[in-house]
Motif scaffolding. Structure first.
Motif, PDB file in Angstrom:
ATOM      1  N   TYR A 154       0.850  -1.188   0.000  1.00  0.00           N
ATOM      2  CA  TYR A 154       0.000   0.000   0.000  1.00  0.00           C
ATOM      3  C   TYR A 154       0.888   1.241   0.000  1.00  0.00           C
ATOM      4  N   SER A 155       0.582   2.181  -0.899  1.00  0.00           N
ATOM      5  CA  SER A 155       1.404   3.388  -0.994  1.00  0.00           C
ATOM      6  C   SER A 155       0.548   4.596  -1.371  1.00  0.00           C
ATOM      7  N   PRO A 156      -0.417   4.958  -0.518  1.00  0.00           N
ATOM      8  CA  PRO A 156      -1.277   6.108  -0.832  1.00  0.00           C
ATOM      9  C   PRO A 156      -0.511   7.424  -0.702  1.00  0.00           C
ATOM     10  N   PRO A 157      -0.875   8.440  -1.472  1.00  0.00           N
ATOM     11  CA  PRO A 157      -0.187   9.735  -1.400  1.00  0.00           C
ATOM     12  C   PRO A 157      -0.253  10.329   0.006  1.00  0.00           C
ATOM     13  N   VAL A 185       4.110  -4.424   7.792  1.00  0.00           N
ATOM     14  CA  VAL A 185       5.523  -4.049   7.855  1.00  0.00           C
ATOM     15  C   VAL A 185       5.653  -2.625   7.329  1.00  0.00           C
ATOM     16  N   ARG A 186       6.351  -1.780   8.074  1.00  0.00           N
ATOM     17  CA  ARG A 186       6.549  -0.397   7.655  1.00  0.00           C
ATOM     18  C   ARG A 186       7.928   0.078   8.079  1.00  0.00           C
ATOM     19  N   ARG A 187       8.234   1.302   7.697  1.00  0.00           N
ATOM     20  CA  ARG A 187       9.502   1.912   8.092  1.00  0.00           C
ATOM     21  C   ARG A 187       9.402   2.413   9.529  1.00  0.00           C
ATOM     22  N   ASP A 188      10.491   2.272  10.272  1.00  0.00           N
ATOM     23  CA  ASP A 188      10.577   2.823  11.621  1.00  0.00           C
ATOM     24  C   ASP A 188      11.937   3.496  11.748  1.00  0.00           C
ATOM     25  N   ARG A 189      11.977   4.783  11.430  1.00  0.00           N
ATOM     26  CA  ARG A 189      13.227   5.546  11.393  1.00  0.00           C
ATOM     27  C   ARG A 189      14.194   4.900  10.413  1.00  0.00           C
ATOM     28  N   LYS A 190      15.333   4.371  10.919  1.00  0.00           N
ATOM     29  CA  LYS A 190      16.328   3.800  10.014  1.00  0.00           C
ATOM     30  C   LYS A 190      16.187   2.289   9.854  1.00  0.00           C
ATOM     31  N   SER A 191      15.177   1.719  10.479  1.00  0.00           N
ATOM     32  CA  SER A 191      15.000   0.271  10.395  1.00  0.00           C
ATOM     33  C   SER A 191      13.588  -0.050   9.911  1.00  0.00           C
ATOM     34  N   LEU A 192      13.235  -1.318   9.976  1.00  0.00           N
ATOM     35  CA  LEU A 192      11.907  -1.774   9.589  1.00  0.00           C
ATOM     36  C   LEU A 192      11.186  -2.320  10.817  1.00  0.00           C
ATOM     37  N   LEU A 193       9.876  -2.259  10.780  1.00  0.00           N
ATOM     38  CA  LEU A 193       9.065  -2.750  11.891  1.00  0.00           C
ATOM     39  C   LEU A 193       7.897  -3.557  11.342  1.00  0.00           C
ATOM     40  N   ALA A 194       7.768  -4.787  11.804  1.00  0.00           N
ATOM     41  CA  ALA A 194       6.578  -5.596  11.530  1.00  0.00           C
ATOM     42  C   ALA A 194       5.739  -5.575  12.801  1.00  0.00           C
ATOM     43  N   ALA A 232       9.942  -5.426  -1.473  1.00  0.00           N
ATOM     44  CA  ALA A 232       9.015  -4.537  -2.180  1.00  0.00           C
ATOM     45  C   ALA A 232       8.797  -3.247  -1.393  1.00  0.00           C
ATOM     46  N   LEU A 233       8.697  -3.360  -0.075  1.00  0.00           N
ATOM     47  CA  LEU A 233       8.523  -2.173   0.758  1.00  0.00           C
ATOM     48  C   LEU A 233       9.748  -1.270   0.679  1.00  0.00           C
ATOM     49  N   VAL A 234      10.929  -1.853   0.790  1.00  0.00           N
ATOM     50  CA  VAL A 234      12.161  -1.062   0.750  1.00  0.00           C
ATOM     51  C   VAL A 234      12.290  -0.335  -0.585  1.00  0.00           C
ATOM     52  N   GLU A 235      12.017  -1.028  -1.672  1.00  0.00           N
ATOM     53  CA  GLU A 235      12.113  -0.396  -2.991  1.00  0.00           C
ATOM     54  C   GLU A 235      11.100   0.743  -3.134  1.00  0.00           C
ATOM     55  N   GLU A 236       9.906   0.565  -2.587  1.00  0.00           N
ATOM     56  CA  GLU A 236       8.893   1.618  -2.661  1.00  0.00           C
ATOM     57  C   GLU A 236       9.298   2.829  -1.818  1.00  0.00           C
ATOM     58  N   LEU A 237       9.878   2.582  -0.662  1.00  0.00           N
ATOM     59  CA  LEU A 237      10.365   3.681   0.176  1.00  0.00           C
ATOM     60  C   LEU A 237      11.423   4.497  -0.564  1.00  0.00           C
ATOM     61  N   HIS A 238      12.296   3.809  -1.281  1.00  0.00           N
ATOM     62  CA  HIS A 238      13.334   4.501  -2.043  1.00  0.00           C
ATOM     63  C   HIS A 238      12.735   5.228  -3.246  1.00  0.00           C
ATOM     64  N   LYS A 239      11.814   4.578  -3.922  1.00  0.00           N
ATOM     65  CA  LYS A 239      11.174   5.169  -5.099  1.00  0.00           C
ATOM     66  C   LYS A 239      10.486   6.484  -4.746  1.00  0.00           C
ATOM     67  N   ARG A 240       9.899   6.536  -3.562  1.00  0.00           N
ATOM     68  CA  ARG A 240       9.187   7.748  -3.147  1.00  0.00           C
ATOM     69  C   ARG A 240      10.088   8.752  -2.438  1.00  0.00           C
ATOM     70  N   GLY A 241      11.375   8.463  -2.375  1.00  0.00           N
ATOM     71  CA  GLY A 241      12.315   9.406  -1.788  1.00  0.00           C
ATOM     72  C   GLY A 241      12.288   9.461  -0.277  1.00  0.00           C
ATOM     73  N   LEU A 242      11.705   8.453   0.354  1.00  0.00           N
ATOM     74  CA  LEU A 242      11.620   8.435   1.815  1.00  0.00           C
ATOM     75  C   LEU A 242      12.883   7.876   2.456  1.00  0.00           C
ATOM     76  N   ILE A 243      13.651   7.126   1.700  1.00  0.00           N
ATOM     77  CA  ILE A 243      14.976   6.692   2.143  1.00  0.00           C
ATOM     78  C   ILE A 243      15.944   6.894   0.984  1.00  0.00           C
ATOM     79  N   GLY A 244      17.209   7.136   1.313  1.00  0.00           N
ATOM     80  CA  GLY A 244      18.219   7.338   0.289  1.00  0.00           C
ATOM     81  C   GLY A 244      18.768   6.023  -0.238  1.00  0.00           C
TER      82      GLY A 244
END
Length: 393
Positions: free
Chosen positions: A28-31, A54-63, A118-130
């Motif tokens: 899920y990746s709503p605006p 599963v989502r981002r939690d600062r510099k790590s991931l959280l399920a 898939a989550l990590v790639e989406e976070l990068h695609k949206r510029g939320l992680i470098g």
């Protein structure tokens, strides 16, 4: 029945059918909202039996999961069977299951890993992680769990680096984070029982007053101790070092681990007795009869005995730690310099005379010599216990 016992009972049922377990996910990746992945677990008939987000939690991931106790226990049992370390806790009437990156990556089912990637790639695609953070997370996902068991405790292993004025600084972090005071006490007791000295091989902070505790292994002295135990035939030390090598290879820091381990791996691998020191131009030929350590106020005095022209001679030098430096001074003439150069494997020592200063690299060269190597390494570990700059790469 307690929660832990109930989870154990559920686990036994899950283990029987684990191969039939199906894992599906939706990204899920709503605006305007951070993306997340919902992972669903289904039985062989396609019925959903548990789910987790599963989502981002600062510099790590959280399920995470919040909900009814029965659902939380079922989810925890599934995740545990799949390889994660998981607990169910109650917060304000809801029951929670939380997993962070190290536990998330402990699950090696392909479908699960695909969901996390898939989550990590989406976070990068949206510029939320470098790119750097994306690559680090993907490396952790691909490499698997970064856990090593030492003296009965499971410790996490992390590779760190940062840019400094002199270039990149690299270091290794091995840490145990106890869940209770009892677990902390057991870990410290086990380490001390294995010959690890607090302040020399590890530092520890007891959990109290709501503050988390920890046990940090000091580098490189703690893994020198592991190598020493391995040499003594201790099986768990052998397994721990092998696991560290696996983690280092998977996460790209094998060179750092090898550099840390080198003095211990090379310790006492050379027998100095019978080594010949010869300089044809100067007409000097000496045979080394032995090298030993004597102690002078807790400082190691290295005594070298050699024979030349049928005469047995000795010289010595004493190591010390002063002003942030490991050093020794020795008075040399041509024949002593030749003998010392042979022991150190350092051609630059040949031909020197008068007072010569020896430094840390020379100490490590001496640790290769049988009969004195481990004594010198143990002294070095104790002498440098309060200074992190003694051993830098």
């Amino acid at each position: 029945m307690t929660t832990s016992l109930k989870i154990d009972n559920i686990k036994r049922h899950v283990e029987r059918d684990i191969d039939k377990l199906k894992i599906e996910y939706t990204l899920y990746s709503p605006p305007g909202v951070d993306p997340w992945v919902e992972v669903r677990f289904r039985d062989e008939k396609g019925n959903e039996i548990a789910r987790v987000s599963v989502r981002r939690d600062r510099k790590s991931l959280l399920a995470y999961f919040n909900g009814a106790k029965e659902n939380a226990e079922r989810l925890a049992s599934i995740l545990s069977v799949l390889g994660a370390k998981v607990e169910v806790k109650e917060y304000g009437g809801d029951w929670r299951v939380n997993l962070y990156t190290d536990s998330i990556t402990a699950i090696r089912r392909v479908e699960w890993l695909d969901a996390v990637r898939a989550l990590v790639e989406e976070l990068h695609k949206r510029g939320l992680i470098g790119k750097e953070q994306r690559d680090r997370l993907l490396t952790e996902i691909n490499a698997g769990p970064n856990v090593v068991e030492i003296a009965g405790a499971e410790l996490s292993v992390w590779f760190r680096e940062k840019e400094t004025k002199s270039g990149k600084t690299k270091w290794l972090v091995i840490v145990y984070q106890p869940g209770s005071s009892a677990a902390f006490d057991a870990a410290v007791k086990a380490l001390k029982g294995a010959g690890f000295v607090e302040g020399v091989h590890f530092t520890a902070k007891r959990p109290e007053g709501g503050a988390k505790g920890h046990v940090y292994l000091k580098m490189p002295t703690s893994i020198w101790r592991l190598e020493e135990l391995r040499r003594q035939g201790i099986d768990w030390a052998e397994r721990a070092l092998r696991r560290l090598e696996e983690i280092a290879k998977a996460r790209g820091f094998s060179d750092l681990l090898e550099e840390y381990l080198r003095p211990a791996r090379e310790a006492e691998t050379v027998d100095p007795r019978g080594l010949v020191a010869e300089d044809a131009e100067r007409g000097i030929k000496a045979v080394i009869r032995g090298v030993r350590v004597e102690w002078d106020n807790n400082r190691p005095r290295v005594v070298v005995e050699y024979e030349i022209n049928g005469v047995v001679k000795t010289f010595y030098f004493t190591w010390g730690a002063t002003g942030g430096r490991i050093q020794a001074s020795v008075r040399l003439n041509d024949e002593k310099a030749l003998v010392l150069a042979t022991l150190l494997g350092d051609e630059a020592i040949k031909g020197k005379s008068g007072t010569v200063k020896l430094v840390t690299n020379h100490l490590f060269a001496l640790t290769r010599l049988r009969g004195i190597g481990w004594e010198l390494l143990r002294w070095y570990a104790g002498a440098t216990k309060n200074d992190t700059e003694f051993y830098s790469l």
